[in-house]
Design a protein around this motif. Structure first.
Motif, PDB file in Angstrom:
ATOM      1  N   LEU A  18       0.886  -1.293  -0.184  1.00  0.00           N
ATOM      2  CA  LEU A  18       0.062  -0.002   0.049  1.00  0.00           C
ATOM      3  C   LEU A  18       0.891   1.153  -0.087  1.00  0.00           C
ATOM      4  O   LEU A  18       2.031   1.153   0.511  1.00  0.00           O
ATOM      5  N   HIS A  19       0.296   2.362  -0.546  1.00  0.00           N
ATOM      6  CA  HIS A  19       0.928   3.698  -0.378  1.00  0.00           C
ATOM      7  C   HIS A  19       0.225   4.575   0.509  1.00  0.00           C
ATOM      8  O   HIS A  19      -1.164   4.370   0.412  1.00  0.00           O
ATOM      9  N   GLN A  20       0.810   5.330   1.233  1.00  0.00           N
ATOM     10  CA  GLN A  20       0.275   6.461   1.913  1.00  0.00           C
ATOM     11  C   GLN A  20       1.003   7.642   1.785  1.00  0.00           C
ATOM     12  O   GLN A  20       2.434   7.825   1.907  1.00  0.00           O
ATOM     13  N   ASP A  21       0.342   8.858   1.419  1.00  0.00           N
ATOM     14  CA  ASP A  21       0.927  10.071   1.175  1.00  0.00           C
ATOM     15  C   ASP A  21       0.068  11.117   1.572  1.00  0.00           C
ATOM     16  O   ASP A  21      -1.258  10.981   1.668  1.00  0.00           O
ATOM     17  N   GLY A  22       0.414  12.465   1.771  1.00  0.00           N
ATOM     18  CA  GLY A  22      -0.234  13.595   1.944  1.00  0.00           C
ATOM     19  C   GLY A  22      -0.073  14.834   1.047  1.00  0.00           C
ATOM     20  O   GLY A  22       1.232  14.467   0.394  1.00  0.00           O
ATOM     21  N   SER A  23      -1.122  15.364   0.622  1.00  0.00           N
ATOM     22  CA  SER A  23      -0.854  16.536  -0.353  1.00  0.00           C
ATOM     23  C   SER A  23      -1.586  17.982   0.463  1.00  0.00           C
ATOM     24  O   SER A  23      -2.643  17.836   0.735  1.00  0.00           O
ATOM     25  N   ASP A  24      -0.689  18.882   0.411  1.00  0.00           N
ATOM     26  CA  ASP A  24      -0.957  20.065   0.951  1.00  0.00           C
ATOM     27  C   ASP A  24      -1.620  21.111  -0.001  1.00  0.00           C
ATOM     28  O   ASP A  24      -0.704  21.380  -1.039  1.00  0.00           O
ATOM     29  N   HIS A  25      -2.772  21.578  -0.034  1.00  0.00           N
ATOM     30  CA  HIS A  25      -3.462  22.025  -1.272  1.00  0.00           C
ATOM     31  C   HIS A  25      -4.642  23.104  -0.776  1.00  0.00           C
ATOM     32  O   HIS A  25      -4.963  22.983   0.180  1.00  0.00           O
ATOM     33  N   GLN A  26      -4.692  24.101  -1.639  1.00  0.00           N
ATOM     34  CA  GLN A  26      -5.989  24.747  -1.345  1.00  0.00           C
ATOM     35  C   GLN A  26      -7.276  24.035  -1.946  1.00  0.00           C
ATOM     36  O   GLN A  26      -7.746  24.205  -3.104  1.00  0.00           O
ATOM     37  N   TRP A  27      -7.886  23.195  -1.135  1.00  0.00           N
ATOM     38  CA  TRP A  27      -8.837  22.468  -1.716  1.00  0.00           C
ATOM     39  C   TRP A  27     -10.214  23.266  -1.958  1.00  0.00           C
ATOM     40  O   TRP A  27     -11.072  22.685  -2.575  1.00  0.00           O
ATOM     41  N   VAL A  28     -10.426  24.249  -0.778  1.00  0.00           N
ATOM     42  CA  VAL A  28     -11.537  25.052  -0.912  1.00  0.00           C
ATOM     43  C   VAL A  28     -10.969  26.387  -1.066  1.00  0.00           C
ATOM     44  O   VAL A  28      -9.759  26.568  -0.480  1.00  0.00           O
ATOM     45  N   ALA A  29     -11.799  27.329  -1.345  1.00  0.00           N
ATOM     46  CA  ALA A  29     -11.046  28.686  -1.487  1.00  0.00           C
ATOM     47  C   ALA A  29     -10.750  29.313  -0.267  1.00  0.00           C
ATOM     48  O   ALA A  29     -11.379  29.114   0.937  1.00  0.00           O
ATOM     49  N   GLY A  30      -9.442  29.875  -0.253  1.00  0.00           N
ATOM     50  CA  GLY A  30      -9.034  30.297   0.747  1.00  0.00           C
ATOM     51  C   GLY A  30      -8.473  29.716   1.951  1.00  0.00           C
ATOM     52  O   GLY A  30      -7.899  30.273   2.992  1.00  0.00           O
ATOM     53  N   VAL A  31      -8.409  28.337   1.791  1.00  0.00           N
ATOM     54  CA  VAL A  31      -8.341  27.497   2.957  1.00  0.00           C
ATOM     55  C   VAL A  31      -7.252  26.533   2.422  1.00  0.00           C
ATOM     56  O   VAL A  31      -7.420  25.716   1.280  1.00  0.00           O
ATOM     57  N   ARG A  32      -5.879  26.006   3.246  1.00  0.00           N
ATOM     58  CA  ARG A  32      -5.347  25.033   2.787  1.00  0.00           C
ATOM     59  C   ARG A  32      -5.381  23.839   3.729  1.00  0.00           C
ATOM     60  O   ARG A  32      -5.312  23.985   4.821  1.00  0.00           O
ATOM     61  N   TRP A  33      -5.614  22.541   3.327  1.00  0.00           N
ATOM     62  CA  TRP A  33      -5.656  21.424   4.215  1.00  0.00           C
ATOM     63  C   TRP A  33      -4.590  20.307   3.413  1.00  0.00           C
ATOM     64  O   TRP A  33      -4.089  20.582   2.200  1.00  0.00           O
ATOM     65  N   ASP A  34      -4.568  19.325   4.329  1.00  0.00           N
ATOM     66  CA  ASP A  34      -3.718  18.341   3.998  1.00  0.00           C
ATOM     67  C   ASP A  34      -4.726  17.032   3.584  1.00  0.00           C
ATOM     68  O   ASP A  34      -5.479  16.618   4.181  1.00  0.00           O
ATOM     69  N   LEU A  35      -4.764  16.529   2.187  1.00  0.00           N
ATOM     70  CA  LEU A  35      -5.265  15.233   2.067  1.00  0.00           C
ATOM     71  C   LEU A  35      -4.653  13.922   2.208  1.00  0.00           C
ATOM     72  O   LEU A  35      -3.582  13.904   1.713  1.00  0.00           O
ATOM     73  N   ILE A  36      -5.044  13.149   3.107  1.00  0.00           N
ATOM     74  CA  ILE A  36      -4.391  11.946   3.069  1.00  0.00           C
ATOM     75  C   ILE A  36      -4.909  10.751   2.552  1.00  0.00           C
ATOM     76  O   ILE A  36      -6.204  10.660   2.694  1.00  0.00           O
ATOM     77  N   VAL A  37      -4.086  10.047   1.714  1.00  0.00           N
ATOM     78  CA  VAL A  37      -4.812   9.015   0.900  1.00  0.00           C
ATOM     79  C   VAL A  37      -3.907   7.812   1.157  1.00  0.00           C
ATOM     80  O   VAL A  37      -2.673   7.820   1.323  1.00  0.00           O
TER      81      VAL A  37
END
Length: 272
Positions: A25-44
Motif C-alpha cells: 500500500l502507499h500512503q501520502d499527503g498533499s497540502d493544497h487549497q482544496w476550498v477557496a482561501g483554505v489549505r488542508w492536507d489530503l491523506i490518501v
C-alpha cells in the motif's frame, strides 16, 4: 588531474505493480487549497496493485495521528496487509542526515506500530519512486476542488463526508485497475484492540504517590486488586489520536484519562 564531473543520474527501471491487492500500500499527503482561501492536507492510503483508494480524508496538518487514522481505516475494512510505501517524512522515519538513509533501527511511533502489526515499511528516496502517488494527487488537485465548489462545501467536516460517500467511490470506479493476478494478500486482523497499537506509547515509572507524570499532566493510578501499589513500577502511557490517555502495565489497562488528566470511569458491561 582533472576533476571527475558529476554523474548524469542512474538509469531507472519501471517497477511493476504488486500482483495482489494487500501486498503493498502507499500512503501520502498533499497540502493544497482544496476550498477557496483554505489549505488542508489530503491523506490518501491506496493499493499498489489496483490503484484502489481505501482511505481519504482531510486534516489540518499531516502527521502521526493522520497516518494512524489511515491505517486503522484500512485494517478495519480489509484486514492486515504486507507492506507500506511512504516518503521519508519525520513521522514515518528518523533520518540521521538530511536526504540520507532512514534509520530502520530507531523507529518512530508510527514505525513501532507497523512493527507490532507485522507490516514492513519501505522508504521512497526520490519523487520518481512515488510516481503513482504524485500522478494521483495531480488528478485530485484538478478535480476535487471543482467538485467541492459545485457542491457548495467549505468546511472540513462536510468535505470529509463528501470524500467518503461520493468522491472516493466514484474515483475508484473510474481509475481502479484489475490486479495482475487473482488473489489477495489481506488477512483478517485478530488480536488486541487496534487503537491500542495505532497510538503513541511512552514508557514511564510511577512515583511514590502512584502517579505518573506525562508532559505536565499528573495521572493517578487507581487502587487495584491485582497488587498493593505501583510505586517505582514501569508502566506505559498511551496517547490516542483524539488526545485521550491511558496507563498500561504490560497488557493490562489500569486507567483512562482525558487529555487534561481527568479520570474516565470505566464502562460497566450490562449482564444479560
Amino acid at each position: 588531474m582533472i576533476a571527475r564531473s558529476k554523474g548524469k543520474g542512474k538509469h531507472r527501471k519501471r517497477r511493476d505493480r504488486a500482483p495482489w491487492p494487500g501486498m503493498m500500500l502507499h500512503q501520502d499527503g498533499s497540502d493544497h487549497q482544496w476550498v477557496a482561501g483554505v489549505r488542508w492536507d489530503l491523506i490518501v492510503t491506496m493499493d499498489d496493485a489496483t490503484n484502489e483508494h481505501y482511505s481519504m480524508f482531510f486534516v489540518d496538518e499531516e502527521g502521526t495521528a493522520s497516518s494512524f487514522q489511515g491505517i486503522q481505516e484500512v485494517v478495519e475494512a480489509r484486514g492486515l496487509f504486507c507492506s507500506l510505501y511512504t516518503d521519508r517524512g519525520s513521522h514515518y522515519w528518523h533520518t540521521p542526515e538530511a536526504r540520507g538513509k532512514v534509520d530502520k533501527n530507531n523507529l518512530t511511533q508510527f514505525g513501532r506500530a507497523m512493527h507490532q502489526l507485522g507490516i514492513e515499511m519501505i522508504a521512497a528516496y526520490s519523487p520518481e519512486a512515488r510516481g503513482r502517488s504524485e500522478r494521483m494527487f495531480r488528478t485530485h488537485q484538478d478535480r476535487l476542488p471543482k467538485e467541492l465548489e459545485i457542491a457548495g462545501i467549505t468546511d472540513m467536516t462536510a468535505a470529509n463526508r463528501y470524500l467518503k460517500q461520493v468522491y472516493m467511490p466514484a474515483f475508484n470506479e473510474e481509475f481502479m485497475q484489475p490486479a495482475m493476478e487473482e488473489g489477495s494478500a489481506f488477512v483478517p486482523y485478530v488480536g488486541r484492540d487496534l487503537s491500542d497499537i495505532l497510538c503513541e506509547q511512552h514508557d514511564r515509572v510511577a512515583g511514590n504517590d502512584n502517579c505518573v507524570s506525562f508532559e505536565g499532566v499528573r495521572l493517578q493510578i487507581p487502587k487495584d486488586r491485582a497488587r498493593l501499589h505501583y510505586v517505582k513500577v514501569k508502566v506505559r502511557v498511551h496517547r490516542y489520536p483524539d488526545g485521550d490517555l491511558a496507563i498500561f502495565h504490560g497488557p493490562r489497562c489500569l486507567a483512562r484519562f482525558t487529555a487534561r488528566g481527568v479520570f474516565i470511569e470505566p464502562k460497566i458491561k450490562a449482564v444479560a
